[in-house]
Design a protein around this motif. Structure first.
Motif, PDB file in Angstrom:
ATOM      1  N   ARG A 185       0.814  -1.214   0.000  1.00 13.17           N
ATOM      2  CA  ARG A 185       0.000   0.000   0.000  1.00 13.17           C
ATOM      3  C   ARG A 185       0.855   1.275   0.000  1.00 13.17           C
ATOM      4  NH1 ARG A 185      -5.563   1.718   0.475  1.00 13.17           N
ATOM      5  NH2 ARG A 185      -5.119   3.686  -0.530  1.00 13.17           N
ATOM      6  N   TYR A 223      12.378   4.978  -7.601  1.00 17.38           N
ATOM      7  CA  TYR A 223      12.737   4.538  -6.247  1.00 17.38           C
ATOM      8  C   TYR A 223      13.481   5.627  -5.502  1.00 17.38           C
ATOM      9  CZ  TYR A 223      11.452  -0.391  -6.715  1.00 17.38           C
ATOM     10  OH  TYR A 223      10.764  -1.558  -6.847  1.00 17.38           O
ATOM     11  N   ARG A 267       3.984  -2.454  13.102  1.00 16.37           N
ATOM     12  CA  ARG A 267       2.767  -3.246  13.160  1.00 16.37           C
ATOM     13  C   ARG A 267       3.030  -4.654  13.681  1.00 16.37           C
ATOM     14  NH1 ARG A 267      -1.896  -4.285   9.504  1.00 16.37           N
ATOM     15  NH2 ARG A 267      -3.040  -5.740  10.804  1.00 16.37           N
ATOM     16  N   VAL A 274       7.374   0.277  19.893  1.00 18.20           N
ATOM     17  CA  VAL A 274       6.424   0.503  18.801  1.00 18.20           C
ATOM     18  C   VAL A 274       6.140   1.998  18.636  1.00 18.20           C
ATOM     19  CG1 VAL A 274       4.038   0.138  18.128  1.00 18.20           C
ATOM     20  CG2 VAL A 274       5.380  -1.765  18.935  1.00 18.20           C
ATOM     21  N   LEU A 275       5.992   2.700  19.749  1.00 13.27           N
ATOM     22  CA  LEU A 275       5.754   4.143  19.654  1.00 13.27           C
ATOM     23  C   LEU A 275       6.952   4.833  19.004  1.00 13.27           C
ATOM     24  CD1 LEU A 275       3.973   5.151  22.988  1.00 13.27           C
ATOM     25  CD2 LEU A 275       3.004   4.838  20.725  1.00 13.27           C
ATOM     26  N   ASN A 317       6.877   4.262  15.331  1.00  9.35           N
ATOM     27  CA  ASN A 317       5.837   5.073  14.710  1.00  9.35           C
ATOM     28  C   ASN A 317       6.266   6.522  14.588  1.00  9.35           C
ATOM     29  OD1 ASN A 317       3.405   3.749  13.887  1.00  9.35           O
ATOM     30  ND2 ASN A 317       3.214   3.039  15.983  1.00  9.35           N
ATOM     31  N   ILE A 318       6.927   7.029  15.645  1.00  8.45           N
ATOM     32  CA  ILE A 318       7.339   8.429  15.620  1.00  8.45           C
ATOM     33  C   ILE A 318       8.429   8.649  14.574  1.00  8.45           C
ATOM     34  CG2 ILE A 318       8.456  10.228  16.991  1.00  8.45           C
ATOM     35  CD1 ILE A 318       6.889   9.119  19.404  1.00  8.45           C
ATOM     36  N   ARG A 321       6.921   8.664  11.218  1.00  8.16           N
ATOM     37  CA  ARG A 321       6.171   9.897  10.989  1.00  8.16           C
ATOM     38  C   ARG A 321       7.095  11.071  10.684  1.00  8.16           C
ATOM     39  NH1 ARG A 321       1.043   9.081  11.963  1.00  8.16           N
ATOM     40  NH2 ARG A 321       1.556   7.114  12.957  1.00  8.16           N
ATOM     41  N   GLY A 369       7.069  12.990   7.431  1.00  3.04           N
ATOM     42  CA  GLY A 369       6.741  14.419   7.566  1.00  3.04           C
ATOM     43  C   GLY A 369       7.710  15.316   6.848  1.00  3.04           C
TER      44      GLY A 369
END
Lengths: 332, 280
Positions: free
Chosen positions: B154, B187, B204, B263-264, B267-268, B271, B275
């Motif tokens: 995705r 790429y 995940r 995991v946090l 994720n950060i 991001r 970003g």
């Protein structure tokens, strides 16, 4: 000009070396194309593999119980001739997901409305990130937290009050009634599920709300609508399909969620109509019984897995179709 | 004037409710983090990372083998899943962009993306554990790989679709074959985005429990073998939480804190990477 292209010979044709390189490139090109294509078709193979392996694993149970499996209430794997029925886990799955949606949808939409219409712009990104981080926390952590923190709190301070308040009201005293309140119940599981899917609903609703053309909202504000009127009369009608899609996507998550539910639902195969009593869901039943099961019992758990996959497949497929419809309209 | 007042009132009420919902939503996050820190932090010692899981009834011990198991299966899972996902995403965005099967593949991929992870566990149980006749780290890694693939497909597709077509046309005009255009232009332009997708995939699967319960199973001893059951942090938390042993319960909280923080953090980082891409 004369020396610039050494790879061309005197007649201006491609040299042998160059055409060899080109041939190699063409081969590389074709094989890369083929490899990417195989990987993409691998997605079909994955889906087919899941369905086929579930059906194969469930086959003995399908042959023994047939479709009656769906409406049998009893779950007695320890008998010599086990009687196994999926009604209790199906009931638990649908009920917990339903209550979770009932709580999470208004909350999620509220957060999304706040983020898109009300929140000061510098705060928007941090709040959005915080909500999205909530979505990243592994589900077992939610389960643990629900079992050790939320469950005891509800059992001590909230649920006895509700049980007492409705004890003389018919129907309600069955739904909210309980002989013994523990930190294990269908309601606790639903609440943890609601907390888990809240970030999904919020994230999708924010995305969907941002597809509304600013002109539409501005014209509504221009004729004097309040923020709430803009939301109910412009934003929500415009994004209805996408919202339903997003809600169903979250429902798909809730239906299949395993670890958050397993601890706090109690894995008990009864249906007594009360949401404060223990129950089970399809995924919780599989997670807690699969390792110790054998033969027909294991096959019946596979059958449950197959049912869960079919159920979530249709919910998710409907969700995606609706989201695609919105995307198409936003693109056009 | 009363109509105006009532409109104003309902607006204020609705907006206050929205604010309340947001506050509650964010309070949950902090409540969960707070109870994790409260219960896990006091025992987050060096020994947790260097000692093996203790048997019931003993004190001390750590989470070395589950941490190793999680790392090993996550690396293997991403190692298998990410390349397949990137290549499949490449097909959808580059070669098959206008093909008739592409929307179907995308649709099925989106469904697999949200499919219950316990079903993936049952699937790998059926095709790997049953033929091999025992639980294994390999089966666990494969289950995680199956979960990673749709995530990476995705994001790779989305990121490649963001690459401006003029870049591709410029490269093609210089005579580059399509595969080189993809490798050296598309790429390169979408690199951070694709990396973000892979990191999100790692985040995940690092905390996934359900698909490991009956693929990798669990193991109280040290094991680095692909063919044997292996412990992982989530499954260890899952089994330790249900024991009456206080020491093991404590380790479960510490393990939960480690998994959540990891995991946090992933994720950060993902991001931040994603970003910076958007702003430039």
């Amino acid at each position: 000009m004369t020396h610039a292209t050494p790879s061309l010979d005197h007649d201006g044709r491609l040299s042998a070396a160059r055409s060899k390189i080109l041939a190699r490139m063409a081969l590389g090109d074709r094989s890369f194309h083929l490899v990417t294509r195989l990987c993409a078709y691998g997605v079909f193979i994955l889906l087919a593999g899941i369905v086929v392996s579930l059906i194969m694993g469930a086959w003995p149970a399908i042959q023994t119980f047939g479709l009656e499996f769906l409406v049998t209430r009893r779950w007695a794997p320890q008998l010599d001739e086990p009687i196994l029925g999926a009604l209790a886990p199906i009931y638990g799955t649908l009920l917990t997901s339903f209550i979770a949606m009932l709580i999470a949808v208004p909350f999620g939409l509220g957060v999304a409305i706040f983020l898109t219409e009300l929140c000061p712009i510098p705060l928007r990104r941090p709040i959005r990130v915080a909500v999205e981080l909530l979505a990243g926390i592994p589900s077992i952590i939610y389960g643990m937290w629900g079992f050790f923190v939320l469950g005891p709190f509800l059992a001590q301070y909230v649920e006895p009050g509700i049980v007492w308040a409705v004890q003389d009201i018919p129907v309600l005293n069955i739904i909210f009634g309980a002989e013994m309140i523990s930190n294990i119940s269908l309601f606790n599981a639903s609440l943890v599920l609601a907390i888990m899917i809240l970030p999904f609903i919020t994230a999708i609703a924010v995305d969907v709300f941002s597809t509304v053309p600013p002109v539409l909202k501005e014209s509504a504000y221009g004729i004097g609508c309040t923020t709430w009127e803009v939301v109910t009369n412009v934003v929500i009608p415009f994004t209805r399909v996408g919202l339903v899609g997003g809600v169903m996507l979250a429902l798909g998550r809730a239906l299949g969620e395993t670890m958050a539910v397993t601890f706090i639902i109690g894995n008990s195969f009864k249906i007594d109509g009360s949401i404060f009593s223990p129950g089970t869901t399809i995924s919780a039943a599989i997670a807690s019984e699969f390792a110790e099961s054998a033969d027909l019992h294991r096959s019946a758990l596979m059958y449950l897995g197959l049912l869960l996959f079919i159920l979530t497949f249709f919910v998710l497929a409907a969700a995606r179709l609706m989201l695609m419809r919105l995307e198409k309209r936003a693109g056009a | 004037m009363s109509l105006y007042a009532s409109r104003r009132r309902s607006n204020l009420t609705a907006m206050a409710l929205c604010l309340l919902a947001t506050t509650i939503g964010i309070v949950w996050l902090f409540l969960i983090l707070f109870s994790l820190l409260l219960n896990g932090l006091p025992h987050l010692t060096f020994e947790v990372f260097t000692e093996m899981t203790p048997p019931p009834g003993e004190t001390g011990g750590g989470l070395l083998n589950p941490i190793f198991g999680t790392l090993m299966m996550t690396v293997l899972g991403v190692g298998i899943g990410a390349p397949i996902g990137i290549l499949a995403g490449t097909y959808l965005a580059e070669y098959g962009r206008y093909s008739k099967t592409t929307p179907t593949i995308r649709f099925i991929n989106d469904i697999l993306l949200s499919a219950p992870s316990i079903i993936i566990g049952l699937f790998i149980y059926g095709i790997v554990v049953v033929p091999m006749k025992n639980f294994s780290a390999l089966a666990g890694s494969l289950a995680l790989a199956v979960i990673v693939i749709p995530v990476v497909v995705r994001t790779t597709e989305d990121m490649l679709l963001l690459v401006p077509n003029t870049l591709r046309e410029a490269a093609s005009a210089m005579g580059l074959p399509r595969s080189h255009v993809v490798w050296h232009v598309a790429y390169r332009a979408a690199r951070t985005g694709i990396l973000t997708g892979v990191l999100l995939g790692v985040a995940r699967i690092a905390g996934e429990t359900a698909p490991l319960l009956f693929t990798a199973f669990s193991n109280n001893f040290w094991s680095a073998s692909l063919m044997k059951p292996i412990a992982s942090l989530p499954t260890t938390i899952n089994s330790f939480i249900n024991t009456p042993d206080a020491n093991m319960k404590q380790l479960a909280w510490t393990g939960a804190l480690i998994v959540t923080l990891a995991v946090l953090a992933l994720n950060i980082v993902a991001r931040i990477l994603g970003g910076t891409k958007k702003q430039s």
